[in-house]
Design a protein around this motif. Structure first.
Motif, PDB file in Angstrom:
ATOM      1  N   ASP A  84      42.725  44.853  38.301  1.00 20.86           N
ATOM      2  CA  ASP A  84      43.993  44.178  38.039  1.00 20.86           C
ATOM      3  C   ASP A  84      44.050  42.803  38.694  1.00 20.86           C
ATOM      4  O   ASP A  84      44.694  41.903  38.195  1.00 20.86           O
ATOM      5  N   ARG A  85      43.388  42.674  39.849  1.00 23.24           N
ATOM      6  CA  ARG A  85      43.377  41.417  40.592  1.00 23.24           C
ATOM      7  C   ARG A  85      41.944  41.114  41.035  1.00 23.24           C
ATOM      8  O   ARG A  85      41.350  41.884  41.790  1.00 23.24           O
ATOM      9  N   ALA A 133      43.145  41.114  33.746  1.00 27.22           N
ATOM     10  CA  ALA A 133      43.404  41.009  35.188  1.00 27.22           C
ATOM     11  C   ALA A 133      43.905  39.622  35.555  1.00 27.22           C
ATOM     12  O   ALA A 133      43.704  38.655  34.827  1.00 27.22           O
TER      13      ALA A 133
END
Length: 153
Positions: A3-4, A31
């Motif tokens: 996601d990051r 992301a």
């Protein structure tokens, strides 16, 4: 899965290769990319006076135009590559020892993957010159993708 994604950058050709990989992964996993430039106080202290180093340590980069410009150019390169593909970007400039700042940032921002470039040095050259990438690997428990840079002949 991701996601990051964190991309530590110093604006070098080595960073550019890591940026390409990070952007591809971010696009695939939808992301967010975090572009991080670390002002290495130990490295800049050789060319600056004590007062200037203190300003940098306190985060007053606006008073150090050359340092601030280099940092902003480096993170902007990541942001430009990401926004071209519709990827959200967070740009950040921090001060400290690069490997420790990268590891702390990854933990604090709940980063899922660190994508970092490497010169691919080995043996005596790595031992003498040190390696921020190698230190990052030892400083974090987050997954790290190391992208070797191969200069064109």
């Amino acid at each position: 899965m991701y996601d990051r994604i964190l991309v530590p950058t110093d604006g070098s050709d080595v960073s550019e290769v890591a940026i390409e990989h990070a952007v591809d992964l971010a696009e695939k996993y939808d992301a967010e990319i975090h572009a991080l430039y670390v002002v290495d106080v130990d490295a800049v202290s050789f060319g600056l006076g004590a007062e200037q180093v203190d300003r940098i340590r306190q985060g007053h980069l606006g008073e150090m135009e050359e340092v601030e410009e280099k940092a902003n150019d480096a993170t902007r390169a990541v942001a430009d590559a990401a926004t071209e593909r519709g990827i959200d970007v967070v740009e950040s400039v921090r001060v400290g020892q690069p490997h420790a700042v990268v590891a702390d940032y990854a933990e604090d921002e709940d980063i899922d993957l660190v994508v970092i470039g490497s010169h691919g040095r080995s043996g005596v050259r790595r031992a003498l010159l040190g390696s921020v990438t190698e230190r990052v690997l030892r400083s974090t428990r987050k997954p790290v993708l190391v992208v070797d840079f191969e200069p064109e002949d």
